[in-house]
Scaffold this active site. Structure first.
Site, short mmCIF file in Angstrom:
data_model
loop_
_atom_site.label_atom_id
_atom_site.label_comp_id
_atom_site.label_asym_id
_atom_site.label_seq_id
_atom_site.Cartn_x
_atom_site.Cartn_y
_atom_site.Cartn_z
CB CYS A 81 -0.99 -0.04 1.16
SG CYS A 81 -2.34 1.15 0.97
CG HIS A 195 -4.16 -3.66 2.29
ND1 HIS A 195 -3.28 -3.25 3.26
CD2 HIS A 195 -4.66 -2.53 1.74
CE1 HIS A 195 -3.26 -1.93 3.30
NE2 HIS A 195 -4.09 -1.46 2.40
CD GLU A 197 -2.26 -6.44 4.75
OE1 GLU A 197 -1.73 -6.75 3.66
OE2 GLU A 197 -2.47 -5.25 5.07
#
Lengths: 215, 257
Positions: A81, A195, A197
């Protein structure tokens, strides 16, 4: 086994990055701003959330900028990001702010894109969007895409997008009013706008690949 | 190649248990929040929202621990709301593993709080939650006002103007709940969703009133919502997330599958 330093400069949600890395098999994940631990780690994750101005200021305050400049190209580094945006030279955010300048390029505002305005696209670009994998110099997709379908959806949330200048730096492309680079790669550096994750199975797969990557 | 619309199951949590009220009152137990969240993650939920409805301080600590546990098992975005009053509350929840926080009453009390939060943590993690109730008479053009305290307190604030104001202050998303529709299973207040979607340039999540899958489709196609939130239709096993996605995709709505 692999130790990972998640660079902590006080911005954003590092917990989920660390938990996701543990989930895919990192033996030791340390969220840290300690240059000694960062240098000792096998792999580096540079996350980032929030305003670029604050990210850059905090990075400098913690000496993370120096550590990243020193280590990039040396050991595997994954930017996420704002961590991707920060690798470029300059951002239009907050009235203009310099990044780490590791790669030439700019970070621009979606609301200034004519098609974004004409199509009344919401800003931030938030949600799951397709990622087209771009071939690298050897003609193949980057190894971090291994096991992930071309066009798979990842979770994005950002108002600014990267425009790298270096030909061939982009490793993935997304579209929101215009096609934009959502992944860049060079040597042992890989960085993504989305992202991983927070991108369910495909995101975890990318992190899994990062831990096993031998650039 | 296009951004998908999102389906967001919502967990209303009281004292560490998922509950679901009807019109914010009648409560029914729906299980352990971490178990429920993990099930939705496995089913392919695009995000998970966790609203803490506990009032006590001890309850707040329980919430932080629950968020921590949830964040270790859920790898889609997690929004947490309920009782957030200051920057330190946001910091604590983000550190516990929340990706976004939802701010409601604190914004009504002091709208600048949204601006401060967005400035500190970025718009991407600040969700403005708006509880709106229709105040126009039947037959009149729709008009809605903001209510707080579970719908008991009327503020006199116009909902459409309020949404625009909070978006202007840097809220990255609007979580819009119709107090009239919530818990009725009669569908979203589509005129409200449409009015807010047209008034702001940030994503709008429609909430309150979903009783079947067509209601989700209506929220997107008629209301113009970017995401649709529902609780009981998923909690009590009436529909799974994949069923909902299949249904919406058949109606031409772009879904992540």
């Amino acid at each position: 086994m692999t130790s990972v330093a998640v660079l902590d400069y006080g911005m954003g949600n590092l917990h989920s990055v660390a938990k996701a890395l543990e989930k895919v098999g990192a033996s030791r994940v340390t969220v840290t701003d300690d240059p000694a631990i960062i240098r000792a780690a096998d792999r580096i994750v540079l996350p980032g959330q929030g305003a670029m101005r604050d990210c850059m200021a905090e990075m400098r305050a913690h000496g993370i900028d120096t550590a990243v400049r020193e280590l990039v190209g040396d050991k595997p580094l994954l930017g996420i990001c704002v961590g991707m945006q920060a690798l470029l030279a300059h951002s239009e955010e907050n009235g203009g702010i310099d990044g780490l300048g590791i790669h030439p390029g700019a970070v621009r505002f979606f609301s200034d894109v004519p098609a974004v305005r004409e199509q009344h696209l919401k800003v931030p670009h938030m949600g799951w969007n397709n990622v087209r994998q771009l071939p690298q110099a050897d003609g193949r997709p980057h190894p971090l895409w291994d096991g992930i379908a071309d066009g798979a959806r990842f979770y994005f949330v950002h108002s600014y997008y990267c425009v790298p200048e270096q030909p061939g730096l982009s490793a993935g492309e997304c579209e929101y009013g215009l096609p934009f680079s959502c992944a860049i790669a060079e040597g042992s550096m890989f960085a993504v706008q989305f992202h991983p994750e927070k991108s369910a199975k495909d995101g975890l797969r990318l992190l899994h690949n990062f831990l096993r990557w031998k650039p | 190649m296009s951004l998908a619309k999102r389906i967001i199951p919502c967990l209303d949590v009281d004292q560490g248990r998922v509950v679901k009220g009807v019109k914010f009152l009648d409560i029914r137990d729906a299980g352990d929040p971490v178990e429920v969240a993990r099930r939705y993650d496995e089913q392919g939920a695009d995000e998970i929202t966790f609203l803490d409805i506990t009032a006590s301080v001890e309850g707040r600590d329980t919430m932080v621990r629950t968020v921590e546990r949830m964040a270790s098992e859920v790898f889609v975005p997690l929004t947490v709301g309920g009782g957030i009053r200051e920057v330190a509350d946001i910091r604590r929840l983000l550190n516990a593993g929340a990706d976004k926080v939802s701010i409601n009453s604190a914004a009504v009390k002091r709208p600048e709080f949204v601006a401060e939060a967005a400035d500190r943590f970025g718009s991407q993690c600040i969700v403005a939650a708006i509880d709106a109730k229709r105040v126009s008479a039947p037959g009149e053009p729709g008009r809605w006002e903001i209510f707080t305290h579970g719908g008991r307190n009327r503020t006199g604030i116009d909902a459409v103007a309020w949404a625009a104001k909070l978006a202007g202050y840097g809220a990255g998303e609007i979580l819009l709940t119709s107090m009239d529709a919530d818990g009725t299973k009669a569908g979203y207040d589509l005129a409200l969703v449409r009015a807010i979607s047209d008034a702001v340039n940030v994503p709008v999540i429609a909430s309150g009133g979903v009783g079947n899958l067509q209601h989700l489709a209506d929220g997107i196609l008629e209301g113009g919502a970017d995401a649709v939130l529902a609780a009981s239709i998923f909690h009590f096993g009436e529909y799974t997330i994949p069923q909902a996605k299949d249904y919406l995709a058949e109606r031409g709505i772009i879904m992540r599958r």
